[in-house]
Design a protein around this motif. Sequence first.
Motif, PDB file in Angstrom:
ATOM      1  N   SER A 188       0.826  -1.202   0.000  1.00  0.00           N
ATOM      2  CA  SER A 188       0.000   0.000   0.000  1.00  0.00           C
ATOM      3  C   SER A 188       0.868   1.263   0.000  1.00  0.00           C
ATOM      4  CB  SER A 188      -0.926  -0.013   1.218  1.00  0.00           C
ATOM      5  OG  SER A 188      -1.687   1.163   1.283  1.00  0.00           O
ATOM      6  N   LEU A 189       1.945   1.248   0.768  1.00  0.00           N
ATOM      7  CA  LEU A 189       2.848   2.404   0.795  1.00  0.00           C
ATOM      8  C   LEU A 189       3.537   2.604  -0.551  1.00  0.00           C
ATOM      9  CD1 LEU A 189       4.430   2.006   4.335  1.00  0.00           C
ATOM     10  CD2 LEU A 189       2.996   3.896   3.554  1.00  0.00           C
ATOM     11  N   HIS A 190       3.961   1.521  -1.184  1.00  0.00           N
ATOM     12  CA  HIS A 190       4.562   1.643  -2.518  1.00  0.00           C
ATOM     13  C   HIS A 190       3.547   2.205  -3.514  1.00  0.00           C
ATOM     14  CE1 HIS A 190       8.580   0.145  -1.984  1.00  0.00           C
ATOM     15  NE2 HIS A 190       8.175  -1.034  -1.514  1.00  0.00           N
ATOM     16  N   ASP A 191       2.311   1.729  -3.432  1.00  0.00           N
ATOM     17  CA  ASP A 191       1.261   2.242  -4.320  1.00  0.00           C
ATOM     18  C   ASP A 191       1.038   3.732  -4.082  1.00  0.00           C
ATOM     19  OD1 ASP A 191       0.976  -0.312  -5.340  1.00  0.00           O
ATOM     20  OD2 ASP A 191      -0.868  -0.745  -4.195  1.00  0.00           O
ATOM     21  N   SER A 192       1.025   4.132  -2.822  1.00  0.00           N
ATOM     22  CA  SER A 192       0.848   5.534  -2.483  1.00  0.00           C
ATOM     23  C   SER A 192       2.019   6.368  -3.000  1.00  0.00           C
ATOM     24  CB  SER A 192       0.716   5.697  -0.965  1.00  0.00           C
ATOM     25  OG  SER A 192       0.535   7.044  -0.625  1.00  0.00           O
ATOM     26  N   ALA A 193       3.215   5.825  -2.882  1.00  0.00           N
ATOM     27  CA  ALA A 193       4.405   6.534  -3.376  1.00  0.00           C
ATOM     28  C   ALA A 193       4.322   6.751  -4.877  1.00  0.00           C
ATOM     29  CB  ALA A 193       5.668   5.755  -3.023  1.00  0.00           C
ATOM     30  N   ASP A 194       3.793   5.757  -5.584  1.00  0.00           N
ATOM     31  CA  ASP A 194       3.670   5.869  -7.042  1.00  0.00           C
ATOM     32  C   ASP A 194       2.753   7.017  -7.450  1.00  0.00           C
ATOM     33  OD1 ASP A 194       5.365   3.711  -7.328  1.00  0.00           O
ATOM     34  OD2 ASP A 194       3.753   2.260  -7.710  1.00  0.00           O
ATOM     35  N   GLY A 195       1.806   7.358  -6.600  1.00  0.00           N
ATOM     36  CA  GLY A 195       0.861   8.423  -6.928  1.00  0.00           C
ATOM     37  C   GLY A 195       1.276   9.806  -6.464  1.00  0.00           C
ATOM     38  N   ARG A 196       2.435   9.925  -5.857  1.00  0.00           N
ATOM     39  CA  ARG A 196       2.890  11.219  -5.328  1.00  0.00           C
ATOM     40  C   ARG A 196       3.516  12.078  -6.409  1.00  0.00           C
ATOM     41  NH1 ARG A 196       0.948  12.186  -0.160  1.00  0.00           N
ATOM     42  NH2 ARG A 196       0.538  10.113   0.608  1.00  0.00           N
ATOM     43  N   ALA A 197       3.151  13.356  -6.401  1.00  0.00           N
ATOM     44  CA  ALA A 197       3.773  14.307  -7.322  1.00  0.00           C
ATOM     45  C   ALA A 197       5.146  14.741  -6.804  1.00  0.00           C
ATOM     46  CB  ALA A 197       2.871  15.520  -7.513  1.00  0.00           C
ATOM     47  N   ASP A 198       5.300  14.736  -5.498  1.00  0.00           N
ATOM     48  CA  ASP A 198       6.559  15.148  -4.866  1.00  0.00           C
ATOM     49  C   ASP A 198       7.508  13.958  -4.811  1.00  0.00           C
ATOM     50  OD1 ASP A 198       8.628  16.024  -3.244  1.00  0.00           O
ATOM     51  OD2 ASP A 198       7.349  16.550  -1.544  1.00  0.00           O
ATOM     52  N   GLU A 228      10.397  13.598  -3.437  1.00  0.00           N
ATOM     53  CA  GLU A 228      10.994  13.379  -2.111  1.00  0.00           C
ATOM     54  C   GLU A 228      10.022  12.624  -1.203  1.00  0.00           C
ATOM     55  OE1 GLU A 228      12.475  17.023  -0.500  1.00  0.00           O
ATOM     56  OE2 GLU A 228      13.838  17.338  -2.190  1.00  0.00           O
ATOM     57  N   ALA A 229       8.752  12.995  -1.266  1.00  0.00           N
ATOM     58  CA  ALA A 229       7.743  12.286  -0.464  1.00  0.00           C
ATOM     59  C   ALA A 229       7.624  10.840  -0.936  1.00  0.00           C
ATOM     60  CB  ALA A 229       6.394  12.998  -0.557  1.00  0.00           C
ATOM     61  N   ALA A 230       7.656  10.647  -2.245  1.00  0.00           N
ATOM     62  CA  ALA A 230       7.584   9.288  -2.794  1.00  0.00           C
ATOM     63  C   ALA A 230       8.768   8.455  -2.327  1.00  0.00           C
ATOM     64  CB  ALA A 230       7.535   9.343  -4.319  1.00  0.00           C
ATOM     65  N   GLU A 231       9.941   9.048  -2.324  1.00  0.00           N
ATOM     66  CA  GLU A 231      11.142   8.330  -1.878  1.00  0.00           C
ATOM     67  C   GLU A 231      11.042   7.951  -0.400  1.00  0.00           C
ATOM     68  OE1 GLU A 231      14.631   6.356  -1.682  1.00  0.00           O
ATOM     69  OE2 GLU A 231      13.546   6.968  -3.472  1.00  0.00           O
ATOM     70  N   ARG A 232      10.534   8.857   0.421  1.00  0.00           N
ATOM     71  CA  ARG A 232      10.367   8.554   1.851  1.00  0.00           C
ATOM     72  C   ARG A 232       9.389   7.402   2.048  1.00  0.00           C
ATOM     73  NH1 ARG A 232      10.448  14.230   2.269  1.00  0.00           N
ATOM     74  NH2 ARG A 232       8.191  14.292   2.433  1.00  0.00           N
ATOM     75  N   LEU A 233       8.287   7.433   1.308  1.00  0.00           N
ATOM     76  CA  LEU A 233       7.313   6.341   1.419  1.00  0.00           C
ATOM     77  C   LEU A 233       7.913   5.012   0.971  1.00  0.00           C
ATOM     78  CD1 LEU A 233       4.058   8.082   0.165  1.00  0.00           C
ATOM     79  CD2 LEU A 233       4.472   7.157   2.457  1.00  0.00           C
ATOM     80  N   ASN A 234       8.676   5.048  -0.107  1.00  0.00           N
ATOM     81  CA  ASN A 234       9.318   3.812  -0.580  1.00  0.00           C
ATOM     82  C   ASN A 234      10.329   3.285   0.431  1.00  0.00           C
ATOM     83  OD1 ASN A 234       8.090   3.158  -3.084  1.00  0.00           O
ATOM     84  ND2 ASN A 234       9.117   4.898  -4.017  1.00  0.00           N
ATOM     85  N   ARG A 235      11.090   4.167   1.056  1.00  0.00           N
ATOM     86  CA  ARG A 235      12.056   3.729   2.083  1.00  0.00           C
ATOM     87  C   ARG A 235      11.326   3.129   3.281  1.00  0.00           C
ATOM     88  NH1 ARG A 235      14.947   8.712   1.213  1.00  0.00           N
ATOM     89  NH2 ARG A 235      14.040   9.417   3.152  1.00  0.00           N
TER      90      ARG A 235
END
Length: 76
Positions: free
Chosen positions: A30-40, A42-49
């Motif tokens: 779910s977090l990876h999916d959320s990261a994929d939808g981020r425009a930012d 840096e936020a996507a990278e934090r979610l992926n980590r």
Amino acid sequence: MSEKRPDARTTRAADLMHLNAMALEETEQSLHDSADGRADPEAAERLNRLADSMTETARDIAARARDLSDPGSPRP
């Protein structure tokens, strides 16, 4: 020499640990999916980590659960 079998409480604990590991894996996806939808980015990278660290935790929990349910098996 006979191998000691886990008692019911130990088996229950191992089962619950497996369930927790599976829940963490679902949350990780779910977090990876959320990261994929981020425009930012840096936020996507934090979610992926964060998701990746959850995967590591889930693997550790699953390995510990295997150790409880089968104490004679070698750990990878």
